[in-house]
Write a protein that holds these residues in place. Structure first.
Motif, PDB file in Angstrom:
ATOM      1  N   GLY A 144      -5.584   5.644   8.015  1.00 54.13           N
ATOM      2  CA  GLY A 144      -5.956   4.654   9.027  1.00 54.13           C
ATOM      3  C   GLY A 144      -5.550   3.249   8.611  1.00 54.13           C
ATOM      4  N   ILE A 145      -5.751   2.930   7.336  1.00 56.20           N
ATOM      5  CA  ILE A 145      -5.317   1.638   6.797  1.00 56.20           C
ATOM      6  C   ILE A 145      -3.808   1.495   6.942  1.00 56.20           C
ATOM      7  CG2 ILE A 145      -5.113   0.260   4.686  1.00 56.20           C
ATOM      8  CD1 ILE A 145      -7.763   1.629   3.765  1.00 56.20           C
ATOM      9  N   ALA A 146      -3.087   2.550   6.589  1.00 54.32           N
ATOM     10  CA  ALA A 146      -1.630   2.517   6.688  1.00 54.32           C
ATOM     11  C   ALA A 146      -1.189   2.273   8.120  1.00 54.32           C
ATOM     12  CB  ALA A 146      -1.048   3.826   6.160  1.00 54.32           C
ATOM     13  N   GLU A 147      -1.859   2.890   9.075  1.00 51.21           N
ATOM     14  CA  GLU A 147      -1.495   2.712  10.489  1.00 51.21           C
ATOM     15  C   GLU A 147      -1.670   1.254  10.907  1.00 51.21           C
ATOM     16  OE1 GLU A 147       0.430   4.431  13.453  1.00 51.21           O
ATOM     17  OE2 GLU A 147      -0.394   5.652  11.825  1.00 51.21           O
ATOM     18  N   GLY A 204     -14.784   0.383   7.039  1.00 56.36           N
ATOM     19  CA  GLY A 204     -16.110   0.764   6.612  1.00 56.36           C
ATOM     20  C   GLY A 204     -16.004   1.580   5.342  1.00 56.36           C
ATOM     21  N   ARG A 205     -16.728   2.719   5.297  1.00 56.52           N
ATOM     22  CA  ARG A 205     -16.793   3.511   4.078  1.00 56.52           C
ATOM     23  C   ARG A 205     -15.539   4.388   3.940  1.00 56.52           C
ATOM     24  NH1 ARG A 205     -18.669   3.438  -0.890  1.00 56.52           N
ATOM     25  NH2 ARG A 205     -16.425   3.130  -0.854  1.00 56.52           N
ATOM     26  N   VAL A 206     -14.519   3.867   3.306  1.00 55.09           N
ATOM     27  CA  VAL A 206     -13.391   4.679   2.862  1.00 55.09           C
ATOM     28  C   VAL A 206     -13.577   4.914   1.366  1.00 55.09           C
ATOM     29  CG1 VAL A 206     -11.815   3.790   4.624  1.00 55.09           C
ATOM     30  CG2 VAL A 206     -11.945   2.644   2.399  1.00 55.09           C
ATOM     31  N   THR A 207     -12.848   5.865   0.805  1.00 57.62           N
ATOM     32  CA  THR A 207     -12.919   6.018  -0.647  1.00 57.62           C
ATOM     33  C   THR A 207     -12.405   4.741  -1.305  1.00 57.62           C
ATOM     34  OG1 THR A 207     -10.707   6.969  -0.872  1.00 57.62           O
ATOM     35  CG2 THR A 207     -12.519   8.504  -0.459  1.00 57.62           C
ATOM     36  N   ASP A 208     -12.919   4.452  -2.489  1.00 55.53           N
ATOM     37  CA  ASP A 208     -12.580   3.190  -3.143  1.00 55.53           C
ATOM     38  C   ASP A 208     -11.075   3.038  -3.333  1.00 55.53           C
ATOM     39  OD1 ASP A 208     -15.298   2.866  -3.263  1.00 55.53           O
ATOM     40  OD2 ASP A 208     -15.473   3.330  -5.397  1.00 55.53           O
ATOM     41  N   ALA A 209     -10.405   4.132  -3.695  1.00 59.15           N
ATOM     42  CA  ALA A 209      -8.969   4.056  -3.941  1.00 59.15           C
ATOM     43  C   ALA A 209      -8.158   3.887  -2.663  1.00 59.15           C
ATOM     44  CB  ALA A 209      -8.496   5.299  -4.682  1.00 59.15           C
ATOM     45  N   SER A 210      -8.736   4.214  -1.512  1.00 58.57           N
ATOM     46  CA  SER A 210      -7.975   4.192  -0.261  1.00 58.57           C
ATOM     47  C   SER A 210      -7.447   2.812   0.096  1.00 58.57           C
ATOM     48  CB  SER A 210      -8.829   4.727   0.890  1.00 58.57           C
ATOM     49  OG  SER A 210      -9.002   6.128   0.784  1.00 58.57           O
ATOM     50  N   VAL A 211      -8.162   1.752  -0.295  1.00 61.33           N
ATOM     51  CA  VAL A 211      -7.667   0.417   0.039  1.00 61.33           C
ATOM     52  C   VAL A 211      -6.369   0.116  -0.704  1.00 61.33           C
ATOM     53  CG1 VAL A 211      -9.936  -0.483   0.668  1.00 61.33           C
ATOM     54  CG2 VAL A 211      -9.150  -0.707  -1.697  1.00 61.33           C
ATOM     55  N   VAL A 242      -4.260   2.933  -1.754  1.00 58.90           N
ATOM     56  CA  VAL A 242      -3.348   3.986  -1.317  1.00 58.90           C
ATOM     57  C   VAL A 242      -2.757   3.670   0.057  1.00 58.90           C
ATOM     58  CG1 VAL A 242      -3.117   6.450  -0.806  1.00 58.90           C
ATOM     59  CG2 VAL A 242      -4.604   5.698  -2.680  1.00 58.90           C
ATOM     60  N   GLY A 243      -3.562   3.118   0.964  1.00 52.28           N
ATOM     61  CA  GLY A 243      -3.090   2.824   2.314  1.00 52.28           C
ATOM     62  C   GLY A 243      -1.851   1.944   2.351  1.00 52.28           C
ATOM     63  N   PRO A 244      -1.836   0.806   1.653  1.00 49.23           N
ATOM     64  CA  PRO A 244      -0.628  -0.018   1.629  1.00 49.23           C
ATOM     65  C   PRO A 244       0.595   0.710   1.064  1.00 49.23           C
ATOM     66  CG  PRO A 244      -2.509  -1.298   0.908  1.00 49.23           C
ATOM     67  CD  PRO A 244      -2.981   0.118   1.023  1.00 49.23           C
ATOM     68  N   ALA A 245       0.394   1.588   0.082  1.00 44.76           N
ATOM     69  CA  ALA A 245       1.522   2.341  -0.463  1.00 44.76           C
ATOM     70  C   ALA A 245       2.074   3.326   0.569  1.00 44.76           C
ATOM     71  CB  ALA A 245       1.102   3.072  -1.735  1.00 44.76           C
ATOM     72  N   ILE A 246       1.183   3.970   1.320  1.00 49.54           N
ATOM     73  CA  ILE A 246       1.639   4.867   2.394  1.00 49.54           C
ATOM     74  C   ILE A 246       2.478   4.094   3.403  1.00 49.54           C
ATOM     75  CG2 ILE A 246       0.881   6.270   4.352  1.00 49.54           C
ATOM     76  CD1 ILE A 246      -1.613   7.010   2.713  1.00 49.54           C
ATOM     77  N   ALA A 247       1.985   2.910   3.803  1.00 49.96           N
ATOM     78  CA  ALA A 247       2.705   2.101   4.787  1.00 49.96           C
ATOM     79  C   ALA A 247       4.071   1.662   4.257  1.00 49.96           C
ATOM     80  CB  ALA A 247       1.868   0.893   5.178  1.00 49.96           C
ATOM     81  N   ARG A 248       4.154   1.321   2.976  1.00 47.53           N
ATOM     82  CA  ARG A 248       5.415   0.854   2.401  1.00 47.53           C
ATOM     83  C   ARG A 248       6.434   1.987   2.316  1.00 47.53           C
ATOM     84  NH1 ARG A 248       7.629  -2.798  -1.423  1.00 47.53           N
ATOM     85  NH2 ARG A 248       6.371  -4.361  -0.305  1.00 47.53           N
ATOM     86  N   PHE A 249       6.015   3.168   1.840  1.00 51.24           N
ATOM     87  CA  PHE A 249       6.968   4.219   1.511  1.00 51.24           C
ATOM     88  C   PHE A 249       7.055   5.325   2.560  1.00 51.24           C
ATOM     89  CE2 PHE A 249       5.442   2.609  -2.718  1.00 51.24           C
ATOM     90  CZ  PHE A 249       6.596   1.908  -3.022  1.00 51.24           C
TER      91      PHE A 249
END
Length: 558
Positions: free
Chosen positions: A139-142, A154-161, A163-170
């Protein structure tokens, strides 16, 4: 494609306020993230929401943006934070209002769907104060792919903030498990801020950590990464500091999340340069079919009085207080703890004193309010010699109970909201039930003469909480020390060194790749940090207590 450089400026709600500005002005970044949520934080935000439905988010983050939002826009740094808590849409609106007041043009998006409070009963989660599923990073990546400058969740896993930018980049797909797992490992390392740069580190005296910098993950297209920090900042990034954080608040080799299960037993660490540690080799597996849910309820009210007992006859003085303190209506729970902090023939009054702690809990605040604390003070002139307490009488305060729940991921909405458009994020199409990994082959034991000394002379440790359980990761820095540790520090030895764990379930997990063992102690924290079940309610110092205990250690290691 070049690596994405992601810095983190917050490890908890209450972390260094100036870190946002420090990270934005200290050097180049692509993305600045912040982790503001913990189990206790969700309870705090839940109480805020009870007072005002417009609240429920981390107000500190909004104040940090007063100064940081313009800096981020000027430098082309995008911001991702889970500060939305229980009200990410409310925080997104507040950021837009702030930007308008500051004369800034900013695109704000948010992620929602984690809040299950309205469906808790139908999902079999009871009737908690808060009920939030741990969402993943897509969702962050989107939101970022749609051009958002700021993304709040809201409550995402701590690492997701991270991981999301990396998904969007790659452009990683949901089945790119190794890449996702590598990013999860990097995210897990930097999510707790300065704990990756020398903070809360067993060997802290080896580095200057008076003002450590905050960490940065340079994540590459294959999921590998380098952990570093801005040049010229304090602290250090070493294999040791990264190892300590990798072991923080985990259990076994499989570290499960909503997007991927990362195999932490495949992590490889290497010191690439000063303050640069490479993470590589991380393998991933499909995530489990269920999402973890954070459940908080109000447990009642608590109060405490700490009596200071000085000099001789400590045990008899404690017994007298316990006999004298009577209640018109006994609390539902009374717990006495005597900490023998006193020393014989002490050279200061403080060193001659022990602490007797009385904690009371009850559903009725009146029972454990002034009725309790006043009763404790009323015996002051009629009790043991030298009577005094550490604080004046106070009123009761509410306490919370935490427990994890689980729900089928297909029953949880995951929605990215960008410019009013709602983009549904589907759950993982491929899942794998979580199972305990096999223990790896062990090296040959280390033999030779031994000396009885503190474990901490050769081993580091980091501990923390997961609900009512505590995790204690212990690692060493040489192959020889590993040959000794993995055979010497068994579950039985662990229980013997920490008698508080003797009657509790203890599980050991072996990480040969990190020269580490991780212990999970079930139930030592009762109903979680908010219930204040023990002296160290988040088990933050449990590892340091373990390091202070004496073992027979081979002399060749000393």
């Amino acid at each position: 494609m070049s690596a994405i450089r992601i810095g983190n400026a917050s490890g908890f709600y209450g972390d260094r306020f100036s870190a946002v500005r420090e990270m934005l002005t200290g050097g180049p970044l692509d993305v600045l993230t912040g982790d503001y949520l913990a189990e206790l934080t969700m309870l705090i935000l839940g109480r805020d929401r009870m007072k005002d439905p417009k609240l429920g988010y981390a107000k500190t983050f909004l104040r940090q943006l007063e100064d940081g939002l313009g800096l981020a826009l000027d430098r082309g740094v995008r911001i991702v934070a889970n500060a939305g808590g229980l009200n990410p849409s409310g925080l997104a609106d507040a950021i837009r209002e702030l930007a308008s007041r500051l004369g800034l043009a900013v695109k704000v998006a948010h992620v929602e769907g984690d809040d299950l409070i309205g469906r808790a009963a139908e999902l079999g989660l009871g009737q908690p104060l808060t009920a939030n599923a741990y969402l993943g990073a897509f969702g962050i990546a989107e939101c970022l792919k749609a051009g958002a400058d700021v993304v709040v969740t809201g409550r995402v896993t701590d690492a997701s903030v991270i991981v999301g930018p990396a998904i969007a980049r790659f452009g990683w797909r949901p089945t790119d498990y190794d890449q996702l797992a590598g990013a999860v490992a990097a995210g897990h390392v930097i999510e707790c801020g300065a704990q990756a740069t020398g903070g809360n580190y067993s060997f802290f005296q080896e580095h200057d950590i008076r003002h450590p910098g905050f960490p940065i993950a340079e994540i590459e297209a294959d999921g590998s990464s380098v952990i570093t920090k801005h040049d010229g900042t304090g602290g250090a990034v070493t294999v040791g500091t990264v190892t300590a954080q990798l072991l923080y608040e985990i259990s076994g080799a499989r570290y499960a999340g909503p997007d991927v299960t990362a195999r932490f037993d495949t992590v490889e660490l290497s010191q690439e340069d000063t303050d640069r540690v490479r993470i590589s080799g991380v393998r991933g597996e499909p995530p489990p079919p269920s999402l973890k849910v954070s459940l908080n309820t109000l447990g009642g009210f608590r109060n405490e009085t700490v009596f200071v007992l000085t000099g001789l006859d400590i045990e008899a003085k404690a017994e007298l207080v316990e006999q004298q303190l009577v209640f018109a209506k006994p609390p539902a729970e009374i717990k006495w703890t005597l900490a023998r902090t006193d020393r014989p023939d002490a050279v200061s009054e403080e060193e001659a004193s022990a602490l007797l702690r009385c904690v009371v809990k009850d559903p009725d605040p009146k029972v454990v309010g002034r009725a309790f604390s006043s009763a404790a003070i009323e015996i002051a002139l009629a009790s043991y010699p030298g009577f005094h307490v550490t604080a004046p009488p106070g009123d009761a305060s509410p306490f919370g109970l935490f427990k994890p729940g689980f729900v089928d991921a297909k029953l949880v909405e995951h929605v990215a909201v960008v410019d009013g458009q709602r983009i549904a994020i589907p759950p993982a199409a491929e899942t794998l039930e979580l199972a305990t990994a096999d223990e790896p082959p062990l090296p040959e034991p280390l033999a030779g003469p031994v000396k009885r000394v503190p474990l901490g002379l050769v081993a580091g440790a980091r501990s923390g909480d997961k609900g009512g359980d505590a995790n204690v990761g212990v690692w060493v820095r040489t192959d020889e020390a590993w040959r000794w540790l993995v055979h010497a520090l068994t579950v039985d030895e662990f229980r013997g060194l920490l008698p508080e764990t003797a009657s509790l379930p203890v599980t050991r997990h072996v990480f040969g790749n990190l020269k580490a063992v991780n212990f999970v102690v079930t139930g030592i924290l009762g109903d979680g940090v908010a219930s204040q079940a023990r002296f160290d309610p988040q088990a933050k110092a449990l590892g340091e207590w373990l390091r202070s205990r004496h073992m027979d250690i081979p002399e060749v290691l000393l």
